[in-house]
Write a protein that holds these residues in place. Structure first.
Motif, PDB file in Angstrom:
ATOM      1  N   TRP A 165     -16.631 -11.705   8.110  1.00 24.12           N
ATOM      2  CA  TRP A 165     -14.901 -10.698   8.523  1.00 24.12           C
ATOM      3  C   TRP A 165     -14.668  -9.111   8.676  1.00 24.12           C
ATOM      4  O   TRP A 165     -15.972  -8.394   8.270  1.00 24.12           O
ATOM      5  CB  TRP A 165     -13.821 -10.306   7.216  1.00 24.12           C
ATOM      6  CG  TRP A 165     -13.566 -12.382   6.731  1.00 24.12           C
ATOM      7  CD1 TRP A 165     -14.549 -13.190   6.086  1.00 24.12           C
ATOM      8  CD2 TRP A 165     -12.776 -13.046   7.321  1.00 24.12           C
ATOM      9  NE1 TRP A 165     -13.841 -13.790   5.902  1.00 24.12           N
ATOM     10  CE2 TRP A 165     -12.669 -14.559   7.147  1.00 24.12           C
ATOM     11  CE3 TRP A 165     -11.407 -12.914   8.221  1.00 24.12           C
ATOM     12  CZ2 TRP A 165     -12.433 -14.843   7.312  1.00 24.12           C
ATOM     13  CZ3 TRP A 165     -10.742 -13.220   8.927  1.00 24.12           C
ATOM     14  CH2 TRP A 165     -10.905 -14.623   8.230  1.00 24.12           C
ATOM     15  N   ARG A 177      -2.051 -15.997   8.898  1.00 23.72           N
ATOM     16  CA  ARG A 177      -0.315 -15.182   9.109  1.00 23.72           C
ATOM     17  C   ARG A 177      -1.240 -14.272   7.546  1.00 23.72           C
ATOM     18  O   ARG A 177      -1.352 -12.702   7.250  1.00 23.72           O
ATOM     19  CB  ARG A 177       0.242 -15.745   8.476  1.00 23.72           C
ATOM     20  CG  ARG A 177       1.385 -14.186   8.255  1.00 23.72           C
ATOM     21  CD  ARG A 177       3.072 -15.406   8.600  1.00 23.72           C
ATOM     22  NE  ARG A 177       3.104 -16.320   7.986  1.00 23.72           N
ATOM     23  CZ  ARG A 177       3.952 -15.912   6.338  1.00 23.72           C
ATOM     24  NH1 ARG A 177       4.289 -15.156   6.047  1.00 23.72           N
ATOM     25  NH2 ARG A 177       3.484 -17.409   6.223  1.00 23.72           N
ATOM     26  N   LEU A 182      -4.347 -14.351   6.504  1.00 27.19           N
ATOM     27  CA  LEU A 182      -5.730 -13.767   7.124  1.00 27.19           C
ATOM     28  C   LEU A 182      -5.565 -12.274   7.781  1.00 27.19           C
ATOM     29  O   LEU A 182      -6.109 -11.504   7.642  1.00 27.19           O
ATOM     30  CB  LEU A 182      -6.933 -14.566   7.318  1.00 27.19           C
ATOM     31  CG  LEU A 182      -7.104 -15.757   6.542  1.00 27.19           C
ATOM     32  CD1 LEU A 182      -7.729 -16.282   6.993  1.00 27.19           C
ATOM     33  CD2 LEU A 182      -7.499 -15.730   5.539  1.00 27.19           C
ATOM     34  N   PHE A 183      -4.289 -11.875   8.329  1.00 25.55           N
ATOM     35  CA  PHE A 183      -4.487 -11.328   9.699  1.00 25.55           C
ATOM     36  C   PHE A 183      -3.401 -10.116   9.706  1.00 25.55           C
ATOM     37  O   PHE A 183      -3.324  -9.957  10.511  1.00 25.55           O
ATOM     38  CB  PHE A 183      -4.929 -12.188  10.763  1.00 25.55           C
ATOM     39  CG  PHE A 183      -6.041 -12.469  11.370  1.00 25.55           C
ATOM     40  CD1 PHE A 183      -7.040 -11.388  11.442  1.00 25.55           C
ATOM     41  CD2 PHE A 183      -6.375 -14.375  10.831  1.00 25.55           C
ATOM     42  CE1 PHE A 183      -8.363 -12.419  11.738  1.00 25.55           C
ATOM     43  CE2 PHE A 183      -7.797 -14.195  11.338  1.00 25.55           C
ATOM     44  CZ  PHE A 183      -8.400 -13.730  11.496  1.00 25.55           C
ATOM     45  N   ASN A 242      -1.002  -7.410   4.640  1.00 29.80           N
ATOM     46  CA  ASN A 242      -1.705  -8.219   4.080  1.00 29.80           C
ATOM     47  C   ASN A 242      -3.354  -7.207   4.131  1.00 29.80           C
ATOM     48  O   ASN A 242      -4.271  -8.251   3.438  1.00 29.80           O
ATOM     49  CB  ASN A 242      -2.121  -9.371   3.951  1.00 29.80           C
ATOM     50  CG  ASN A 242      -1.507 -10.525   3.079  1.00 29.80           C
ATOM     51  OD1 ASN A 242      -0.360 -10.105   2.826  1.00 29.80           O
ATOM     52  ND2 ASN A 242      -0.910 -11.749   4.632  1.00 29.80           N
ATOM     53  N   ILE A 243      -3.224  -5.855   4.443  1.00 36.83           N
ATOM     54  CA  ILE A 243      -5.171  -5.039   4.671  1.00 36.83           C
ATOM     55  C   ILE A 243      -4.612  -4.566   3.056  1.00 36.83           C
ATOM     56  O   ILE A 243      -4.129  -3.507   2.747  1.00 36.83           O
ATOM     57  CB  ILE A 243      -4.495  -4.481   4.976  1.00 36.83           C
ATOM     58  CG1 ILE A 243      -4.404  -4.958   6.950  1.00 36.83           C
ATOM     59  CG2 ILE A 243      -5.424  -3.214   5.203  1.00 36.83           C
ATOM     60  CD1 ILE A 243      -4.024  -3.420   7.423  1.00 36.83           C
ATOM     61  N   ASN A 288      -5.497 -10.464   1.644  1.00 36.81           N
ATOM     62  CA  ASN A 288      -6.513 -11.469   2.388  1.00 36.81           C
ATOM     63  C   ASN A 288      -6.474 -10.365   3.635  1.00 36.81           C
ATOM     64  O   ASN A 288      -8.198 -11.161   4.422  1.00 36.81           O
ATOM     65  CB  ASN A 288      -5.835 -12.856   2.416  1.00 36.81           C
ATOM     66  CG  ASN A 288      -5.798 -13.048   0.899  1.00 36.81           C
ATOM     67  OD1 ASN A 288      -6.570 -13.684   0.146  1.00 36.81           O
ATOM     68  ND2 ASN A 288      -3.899 -13.460   0.519  1.00 36.81           N
ATOM     69  N   ASN A 289      -6.500  -9.676   3.930  1.00 36.30           N
ATOM     70  CA  ASN A 289      -6.651  -9.120   5.560  1.00 36.30           C
ATOM     71  C   ASN A 289      -7.900  -8.281   5.134  1.00 36.30           C
ATOM     72  O   ASN A 289      -8.028  -6.784   5.783  1.00 36.30           O
ATOM     73  CB  ASN A 289      -5.631  -8.705   6.100  1.00 36.30           C
ATOM     74  CG  ASN A 289      -5.637  -8.325   7.813  1.00 36.30           C
ATOM     75  OD1 ASN A 289      -6.844  -8.463   8.363  1.00 36.30           O
ATOM     76  ND2 ASN A 289      -5.111  -7.758   8.635  1.00 36.30           N
ATOM     77  N   ARG A 314      -8.856  -5.607   8.263  1.00 36.98           N
ATOM     78  CA  ARG A 314      -8.079  -5.407   8.254  1.00 36.98           C
ATOM     79  C   ARG A 314      -7.311  -4.552   9.829  1.00 36.98           C
ATOM     80  O   ARG A 314      -7.510  -3.501  10.106  1.00 36.98           O
ATOM     81  CB  ARG A 314      -8.913  -4.046   8.146  1.00 36.98           C
ATOM     82  CG  ARG A 314      -9.851  -3.809   6.371  1.00 36.98           C
ATOM     83  CD  ARG A 314     -10.312  -2.218   6.134  1.00 36.98           C
ATOM     84  NE  ARG A 314      -8.765  -1.494   5.421  1.00 36.98           N
ATOM     85  CZ  ARG A 314      -9.164  -1.691   4.111  1.00 36.98           C
ATOM     86  NH1 ARG A 314      -9.556  -2.776   3.012  1.00 36.98           N
ATOM     87  NH2 ARG A 314      -7.999  -1.249   3.630  1.00 36.98           N
ATOM     88  N   TYR A 315      -7.398  -6.029  10.515  1.00 38.92           N
ATOM     89  CA  TYR A 315      -6.862  -6.266  11.487  1.00 38.92           C
ATOM     90  C   TYR A 315      -5.266  -5.492  12.183  1.00 38.92           C
ATOM     91  O   TYR A 315      -4.643  -6.612  10.799  1.00 38.92           O
ATOM     92  CB  TYR A 315      -7.052  -7.469  11.771  1.00 38.92           C
ATOM     93  CG  TYR A 315      -6.302  -8.305  13.372  1.00 38.92           C
ATOM     94  CD1 TYR A 315      -7.239  -7.496  14.269  1.00 38.92           C
ATOM     95  CD2 TYR A 315      -5.513  -8.752  13.808  1.00 38.92           C
ATOM     96  CE1 TYR A 315      -6.725  -8.342  15.893  1.00 38.92           C
ATOM     97  CE2 TYR A 315      -5.638  -9.733  14.961  1.00 38.92           C
ATOM     98  CZ  TYR A 315      -6.027  -8.987  16.062  1.00 38.92           C
ATOM     99  OH  TYR A 315      -5.273  -9.176  16.893  1.00 38.92           O
ATOM    100  N   ASP A 316      -4.784  -4.996  12.731  1.00 40.43           N
ATOM    101  CA  ASP A 316      -3.637  -4.916  13.098  1.00 40.43           C
ATOM    102  C   ASP A 316      -3.241  -4.973  14.309  1.00 40.43           C
ATOM    103  O   ASP A 316      -3.488  -3.504  14.983  1.00 40.43           O
ATOM    104  CB  ASP A 316      -2.994  -3.321  12.229  1.00 40.43           C
ATOM    105  CG  ASP A 316      -1.742  -2.782  12.133  1.00 40.43           C
ATOM    106  OD1 ASP A 316      -0.671  -3.371  13.172  1.00 40.43           O
ATOM    107  OD2 ASP A 316      -1.534  -1.538  11.632  1.00 40.43           O
ATOM    108  N   GLU A 371       2.250  -9.488  15.504  1.00 40.24           N
ATOM    109  CA  GLU A 371       2.879  -9.554  14.148  1.00 40.24           C
ATOM    110  C   GLU A 371       4.140 -10.209  14.458  1.00 40.24           C
ATOM    111  O   GLU A 371       5.009 -11.088  14.054  1.00 40.24           O
ATOM    112  CB  GLU A 371       2.920  -8.221  13.970  1.00 40.24           C
ATOM    113  CG  GLU A 371       1.823  -7.667  13.597  1.00 40.24           C
ATOM    114  CD  GLU A 371       1.529  -7.951  11.524  1.00 40.24           C
ATOM    115  OE1 GLU A 371       2.608  -8.663  10.984  1.00 40.24           O
ATOM    116  OE2 GLU A 371       0.234  -8.754  11.087  1.00 40.24           O
TER     117      GLU A 371
END
Length: 558
Positions: A309, A462, A464-465, A469-470, A479-480, A483-485, A490
């Motif tokens: 990741w 949802r 993981l990304f 959830n960062i 779980n992210n 650190r995907y945003d 969304e």
């Protein structure tokens, strides 16, 4: 979501140390298409025609949960060890269908925010308490209570608002918003129903002893570094609709021992010290297959593949071209074949191929293309090389820190490291203690982390990304890890929650997989397998929808 799960192996050696806290488990359908493996079918054809009652199953497992309570723990080991103890409101069969269990029926309001459950009558907990509507309310409130500190179960029902007992056998649950995965979430062990009296005690007590309505009970509970023993619940008579059997479990007892070392676990099986082991390492698969008197049962873990990741928020991997270059420039599939003896399949996307909703059309994006990788790194400005052959930019070497805390990943990591060096990328392997790992995870002080997440459906995307959830110092472990945003993703997640049927939900999650692939937000490596090795005479080895072994129906022919 939580996890199942697992660096270097599969579903819940989940990123050791801190990662053990993050196994994700959501729900939609199963990767276990055949609940009775072919090897088992042959054994049963040659043996008894119907289950034999009685006997003690001796089971050795590779990991133990840090906490037995599935409301608190997200780990695969907690799900495995508590499923014999707790039942759920809803049952999800191995092909993904949802059926009545402790709830005999339910209705959903037109706005999809109110669920009314009518409960089974005559169900009792193994401490003698009656199962009723008040028990359901107590459990749902316990899952979302801040003091429970749930690392997975709470996120599975993030839309939960409140519940009330309309009458002793009717519960009304209100959601804050529509949630297309709510019923499937209720089917998971993490939302299993526990005796209300036990929920009033300290959380630490629940980490050792869990009391449910299940086919087994364990008065002594989990003993750390030792295991757990179960005895049959003779009163059990409320198996879910669609389950292979009704009534009490065939076995009198199950004795579970924790044996972390793979060789010792395999040796315990082949020497007759135990009847069954889980988590057989790929290096031992060939050995077992060549040993008469034993059978290997496997099913693919659905959910996210074992993956690297990348930190997409800062550092060199915040550049999508560098992420794509790393994806294309490392021969991931060949490395997997070398390290795992062909037992694991190379990954073809963010989800394992056994996960319902998997989009196989994206597999070409995950192929090996070193020429394209070099072009992308040149485009990203990493054009020079230092004396050691590593790429540089503005006088800085292209260095990526891969942090981990599970020794089982080391062989794989070394081969990936060597492949990246040929590309001109330095991978620094950082084997950290659990505390340092957690602190750096929360601070985003890393370039790469590895783990996998078992989940019976694409809603794991949802988990993981999703931007919520960062992991951060304020939010805590989540779980992210990429650190995907992405605002567009969304919006897709909101559409998925609002979906009225599975087809619509899968269509939305196909879009998410395409966007995550375009952004190279994950570097998938291999698809994990759930393995159960057993001596001859152990019958009806099946798997739950999340890939964990189902202990409730096993019986001994000899």
């Amino acid at each position: 979501m939580g996890a199942a799960p697992r660096p270097g192996t599969t579903a819940s050696a989940v990123m050791a140390g801190a990662a053990t806290l993050m196994l994700a488990l959501t729900a939609c359908s199963s990767g276990a298409d055949d609940p009775a493996p072919a090897a088992q079918g042959k054994a049963e054809a040659a043996g008894a025609a119907s289950p034999r009652t009685g006997g003690t199953l001796r089971l050795a497992v590779e990991k133990e949960p840090e906490c037995l309570d599935p409301h608190q723990s997200p780990t695969e080991s907690a799900r495995l060890l508590t499923r014999p103890l707790v039942d759920s409101l809803v049952y999800q069969d191995p092909r993904g269908g949802l059926h009545p269990w402790l709830a005999r029926e339910w209705t959903v309001s037109g706005d999809r925010r109110t669920y009314t459950f009518r409960l089974r009558e005559g169900v009792t907990f193994t401490d003698g308490a009656k199962f009723d509507a008040a028990a359901v309310v107590a459990n749902l409130d316990h899952v979302v209570a801040p003091e429970t500190k749930s690392l997975l179960a709470g996120s599975l029902v993030a839309a939960y608002d409140s519940a009330k007992a309309v009458d002793p056998l009717t519960v009304e649950v209100r959601l804050k918003r529509p949630d297309s995965g709510f019923l499937a979430a209720l089917a998971q062990p993490n939302l299993g129903i526990e005796s209300p009296a036990t929920l009033k005690g300290p959380a630490s007590k629940l980490c050792a002893v869990v009391v449910g309505t299940g086919p087994f009970k364990s008065d002594g509970g989990l003993t750390p570094q030792k295991g757990i023993d179960y005895v049959r619940n003779p009163a059990y008579g409320w198996a879910p609709e669609g389950a292979p059997r009704t009534g009490p479990a065939p076995l009198d007892r199950i004795e579970v021992t924790v044996v972390p070392d793979n060789s010792a676990r395999l040796g315990a099986l082949t020497s007759g010290q135990v009847d069954v082991i889980t988590g057989l390492a790929p290096s031992s698969v060939g050995t077992l297959k060549g040993t008469p008197g034993f059978a290997l049962h496997t099913t693919p873990f659905p959910g996210a593949n074992y993956s690297y990741w990348p930190n997409t928020a800062k550092g060199p991997l915040s550049d999508v071209n560098v992420r794509k270059a790393l994806r294309a420039g490392v021969n991931w599939r060949q490395i997997v074949k070398n390290v795992y003896f062909g037992v694991y399949d190379g990954a073809q996307g963010p989800l394992s191929a056994s996960t319902p909703g998997f989009d196989g059309s994206l597999s070409s994006a995950y192929g090996y293309d070193p020429a394209e990788a070099n072009r992308l790194l040149d485009q990203a400005g990493w054009t020079r090389r230092d004396a050691q052959g590593y790429r540089t930019k503005d006088g800085r070497r292209l260095t990526l820190r891969h942090m981990w805390s599970d020794p089982s990943v080391s062989t794989l990591a070394v081969q990936i490291q060597a492949s990246a060096k040929q590309l001109g990328v330095e991978l620094v392997e950082e084997n950290l203690d659990g505390g340092t790992f957690v602190n750096r995870l929360l601070d985003g002080d890393y370039e790469l982390i590895d783990t996998s997440f078992s989940s019976p459906g694409p809603d794991v995307l949802r988990v993981l990304f999703g931007a919520d959830n960062i992991p951060t110092p304020k939010r805590g472990i989540s779980n992210n890890m990429a650190r995907y945003d992405n605002p567009q993703v969304e919006a897709y997640f909101k559409r998925a929650l609002d979906a009225r049927d599975q087809s619509e939900q899968f269509g939305v999650y196909a879009e998410v997989q395409r966007r995550v692939t375009d952004d190279a937000a994950v570097l998938p490596i291999y698809s994990p397998l759930s393995t159960v090795a057993a001596r001859e005479g152990v019958r009806d080895v099946r798997f739950n929808v999340d890939g964990t072994p189902d202990l409730s129906g096993i019986w001994l022919a000899s």
